[in-house]
Design a protein around this motif. Structure first.
Motif, PDB file in Angstrom:
ATOM      1  N   VAL A 241       0.834  -1.197   0.000  1.00 25.45           N
ATOM      2  CA  VAL A 241       0.000   0.000   0.000  1.00 25.45           C
ATOM      3  C   VAL A 241       0.872   1.251   0.000  1.00 25.45           C
ATOM      4  O   VAL A 241       0.588   2.214  -0.725  1.00 25.45           O
ATOM      5  CB  VAL A 241      -0.957  -0.015   1.204  1.00 25.45           C
ATOM      6  N   PHE A 242       1.938   1.239   0.789  1.00 23.65           N
ATOM      7  CA  PHE A 242       2.831   2.405   0.837  1.00 23.65           C
ATOM      8  C   PHE A 242       3.536   2.602  -0.505  1.00 23.65           C
ATOM      9  O   PHE A 242       3.765   3.738  -0.932  1.00 23.65           O
ATOM     10  CB  PHE A 242       3.838   2.246   1.964  1.00 23.65           C
ATOM     11  N   GLN A 243       3.880   1.513  -1.163  1.00 23.35           N
ATOM     12  CA  GLN A 243       4.488   1.630  -2.486  1.00 23.35           C
ATOM     13  C   GLN A 243       3.509   2.242  -3.481  1.00 23.35           C
ATOM     14  O   GLN A 243       3.884   3.088  -4.301  1.00 23.35           O
ATOM     15  CB  GLN A 243       4.956   0.260  -2.957  1.00 23.35           C
ATOM     16  N   SER A 244       2.258   1.818  -3.410  1.00 23.25           N
ATOM     17  CA  SER A 244       1.232   2.400  -4.287  1.00 23.25           C
ATOM     18  C   SER A 244       1.014   3.869  -3.965  1.00 23.25           C
ATOM     19  O   SER A 244       0.770   4.683  -4.865  1.00 23.25           O
ATOM     20  CB  SER A 244      -0.085   1.626  -4.130  1.00 23.25           C
ATOM     21  N   PHE A 245       1.104   4.206  -2.676  1.00 22.97           N
ATOM     22  CA  PHE A 245       0.931   5.602  -2.275  1.00 22.97           C
ATOM     23  C   PHE A 245       2.052   6.473  -2.830  1.00 22.97           C
ATOM     24  O   PHE A 245       1.804   7.576  -3.335  1.00 22.97           O
ATOM     25  CB  PHE A 245       0.883   5.683  -0.749  1.00 22.97           C
TER      26      PHE A 245
ATOM     27  N   VAL B   9      -6.863  -5.025   0.007  1.00 18.79           N
ATOM     28  CA  VAL B   9      -7.926  -4.037  -0.225  1.00 18.79           C
ATOM     29  C   VAL B   9      -8.320  -3.362   1.088  1.00 18.79           C
ATOM     30  O   VAL B   9      -8.547  -2.148   1.127  1.00 18.79           O
ATOM     31  CB  VAL B   9      -9.139  -4.712  -0.883  1.00 18.79           C
ATOM     32  N   MET B  10      -8.397  -4.126   2.171  1.00 18.18           N
ATOM     33  CA  MET B  10      -8.693  -3.523   3.470  1.00 18.18           C
ATOM     34  C   MET B  10      -7.605  -2.525   3.862  1.00 18.18           C
ATOM     35  O   MET B  10      -7.906  -1.447   4.400  1.00 18.18           O
ATOM     36  CB  MET B  10      -8.809  -4.624   4.525  1.00 18.18           C
ATOM     37  N   ALA B  11      -6.353  -2.868   3.592  1.00 22.55           N
ATOM     38  CA  ALA B  11      -5.262  -1.937   3.878  1.00 22.55           C
ATOM     39  C   ALA B  11      -5.388  -0.680   3.029  1.00 22.55           C
ATOM     40  O   ALA B  11      -5.109   0.441   3.502  1.00 22.55           O
ATOM     41  CB  ALA B  11      -3.915  -2.621   3.627  1.00 22.55           C
ATOM     42  N   PHE B  12      -5.820  -0.836   1.784  1.00 20.47           N
ATOM     43  CA  PHE B  12      -6.028   0.323   0.907  1.00 20.47           C
ATOM     44  C   PHE B  12      -7.122   1.231   1.467  1.00 20.47           C
ATOM     45  O   PHE B  12      -6.955   2.458   1.522  1.00 20.47           O
ATOM     46  CB  PHE B  12      -6.402  -0.157  -0.491  1.00 20.47           C
ATOM     47  N   TYR B  13      -8.242   0.645   1.890  1.00 18.67           N
ATOM     48  CA  TYR B  13      -9.325   1.442   2.456  1.00 18.67           C
ATOM     49  C   TYR B  13      -8.882   2.144   3.734  1.00 18.67           C
ATOM     50  O   TYR B  13      -9.243   3.316   3.965  1.00 18.67           O
ATOM     51  CB  TYR B  13     -10.541   0.552   2.746  1.00 18.67           C
ATOM     52  N   CYS B  14      -8.107   1.450   4.561  1.00 13.78           N
ATOM     53  CA  CYS B  14      -7.605   2.070   5.789  1.00 13.78           C
ATOM     54  C   CYS B  14      -6.689   3.244   5.470  1.00 13.78           C
ATOM     55  O   CYS B  14      -6.744   4.288   6.135  1.00 13.78           O
ATOM     56  CB  CYS B  14      -6.876   1.036   6.634  1.00 13.78           C
ATOM     57  N   ALA B  15      -5.850   3.093   4.448  1.00 12.92           N
ATOM     58  CA  ALA B  15      -4.960   4.185   4.052  1.00 12.92           C
ATOM     59  C   ALA B  15      -5.763   5.391   3.566  1.00 12.92           C
ATOM     60  O   ALA B  15      -5.434   6.545   3.891  1.00 12.92           O
ATOM     61  CB  ALA B  15      -4.002   3.711   2.959  1.00 12.92           C
ATOM     62  N   CYS B  16      -6.807   5.140   2.797  1.00 14.66           N
ATOM     63  CA  CYS B  16      -7.671   6.238   2.337  1.00 14.66           C
ATOM     64  C   CYS B  16      -8.357   6.924   3.510  1.00 14.66           C
ATOM     65  O   CYS B  16      -8.466   8.165   3.547  1.00 14.66           O
ATOM     66  CB  CYS B  16      -8.719   5.706   1.363  1.00 14.66           C
ATOM     67  N   PHE B  17      -8.805   6.134   4.476  1.00 11.44           N
ATOM     68  CA  PHE B  17      -9.466   6.701   5.657  1.00 11.44           C
ATOM     69  C   PHE B  17      -8.491   7.552   6.466  1.00 11.44           C
ATOM     70  O   PHE B  17      -8.840   8.651   6.914  1.00 11.44           O
ATOM     71  CB  PHE B  17     -10.040   5.572   6.512  1.00 11.44           C
ATOM     72  N   VAL B  18      -7.276   7.052   6.653  1.00 14.18           N
ATOM     73  CA  VAL B  18      -6.273   7.811   7.396  1.00 14.18           C
ATOM     74  C   VAL B  18      -5.939   9.111   6.667  1.00 14.18           C
ATOM     75  O   VAL B  18      -5.809  10.175   7.291  1.00 14.18           O
ATOM     76  CB  VAL B  18      -5.004   6.952   7.599  1.00 14.18           C
ATOM     77  N   LEU B  19      -5.800   9.040   5.351  1.00 16.21           N
ATOM     78  CA  LEU B  19      -5.532  10.252   4.571  1.00 16.21           C
ATOM     79  C   LEU B  19      -6.638  11.271   4.748  1.00 16.21           C
ATOM     80  O   LEU B  19      -6.377  12.469   4.934  1.00 16.21           O
ATOM     81  CB  LEU B  19      -5.372   9.889   3.098  1.00 16.21           C
ATOM     82  N   LEU B  20      -7.884  10.817   4.704  1.00 21.54           N
ATOM     83  CA  LEU B  20      -9.018  11.724   4.866  1.00 21.54           C
ATOM     84  C   LEU B  20      -9.028  12.345   6.255  1.00 21.54           C
ATOM     85  O   LEU B  20      -9.284  13.553   6.407  1.00 21.54           O
ATOM     86  CB  LEU B  20     -10.318  10.969   4.599  1.00 21.54           C
TER      87      LEU B  20
END
Length: 283
Positions: free
Chosen positions: A2-6, A169-180
């Motif tokens: 996820v961090f690499q995608s970010f 995918v759950m990690a991706f959603y968590c990353a989006c939530f943290v960003l928001l």
């Protein structure tokens, strides 16, 4: 992963700066709609919000198409937005329509069993419908553009992608939530700095009194300048989040979709056979 995608998302923004137009459009639409609503022009605010949502698939398709073509030109952006507009719009409209019908049916059922007067229960009922829909079909637009899937194929492929990579995918959603959350906390901090000197609270107001205030009373307490600042901050948060989300989503999808395709093909080969004409038959 996820961090690499970010990190790759930020590289995409640098490489394809026209992706920022999606955030600018989202932010301007939110600002215009909220300004009209807060000033009593609810009808115009709803119209602006509706057209903002209707036009947004153009920016989604344009952003993803630039990434797919590896072309940063304005012509690629415009061509991608026009050619992929309905590929993004139609599946989203279909899912929204089905979800709205399901939420309406659930609302009727809750009202019939006595829960219709409980606003919290009704809101939770809507969440029970749209959260699973959002969870499984969130990647339909990336499938529609990056994989060139058709309307229902993009929805199906999004579900396959999520089911094949549930933890990622759950990690991706968590990353989006943290960003928001980070963006909202930063905007709230900035807003409190500017509003601290302009707002004068009545010491007699307690928490219950503030919570029971009407929208008009809250606006009068904050003031016109304060409301304008809040609208601007909401628009900025929306714009930044949108501009980061699209390349982040595309980078995450492209990083994981190859392995999903390989697993799908292997599963098909194990469960069936191709004939001499290339047709596949299931055992």
């Amino acid at each position: 992963m996820v961090f690499q995608s970010f990190r790759e998302a930020f590289r995409c923004i640098v490489r394809y700066p026209l992706i920022l137009l999606s955030g600018i459009w989202a932010g301007c639409a939110v600002a215009a709609a909220e300004y009209c609503i807060f000033n009593g022009l609810v009808f115009y605010g709803e119209i602006i919000g509706f057209f903002g949502v209707i036009a947004f698939p153009f920016f989604i398709g344009a952003s993803y198409e630039m990434i797919r073509r590896d072309d940063r030109s304005l012509s690629a952006f415009c061509a991608g937005g026009l050619s992929r507009y309905f590929a993004v719009l139609l599946p989203g409209a279909f899912v929204t329509f089905v979800g709205a019908i399901a939420a309406f049916i659930l609302t009727v059922i809750l009202a019939a069993v006595g829960g219709g007067q409980d606003g919290v229960l009704m809101i939770m009922g809507v969440f029970w419908i749209f959260i699973p829909i959002l969870f499984f079909f969130f990647f339909y637009d990336t499938a529609a553009v990056l994989e060139e899937k058709k309307v229902f194929a993009s929805l199906q492929w999004s579900m396959v992608f999520v089911r094949s990579r549930p933890f990622e995918v759950m990690a991706f959603y968590c990353a989006c939530f943290v960003l928001l959350i980070v963006l909202f906390v930063a905007s709230a901090f900035i807003g409190s700095i500017f509003l601290a000197g302009s707002m004068v609270f009545d010491p007699s107001l307690d928490v219950n009194a503030l919570l029971n205030m009407t929208v008009e009373e809250q606006q009068a307490l904050i003031g016109e300048e304060g409301m304008s600042l809040i609208i601007v901050l909401y628009a900025v948060v929306t714009g930044i989040f949108t501009a980061i989300l699209l390349p982040f989503k595309a980078a995450f999808y492209r990083r994981h979709v190859a392995s999903v395709s390989e697993k799908t093909e292997e599963a098909k080969k194990e469960e069936g056979v191709y004939d001499e004409k290339g047709r596949w038959y299931k055992y």
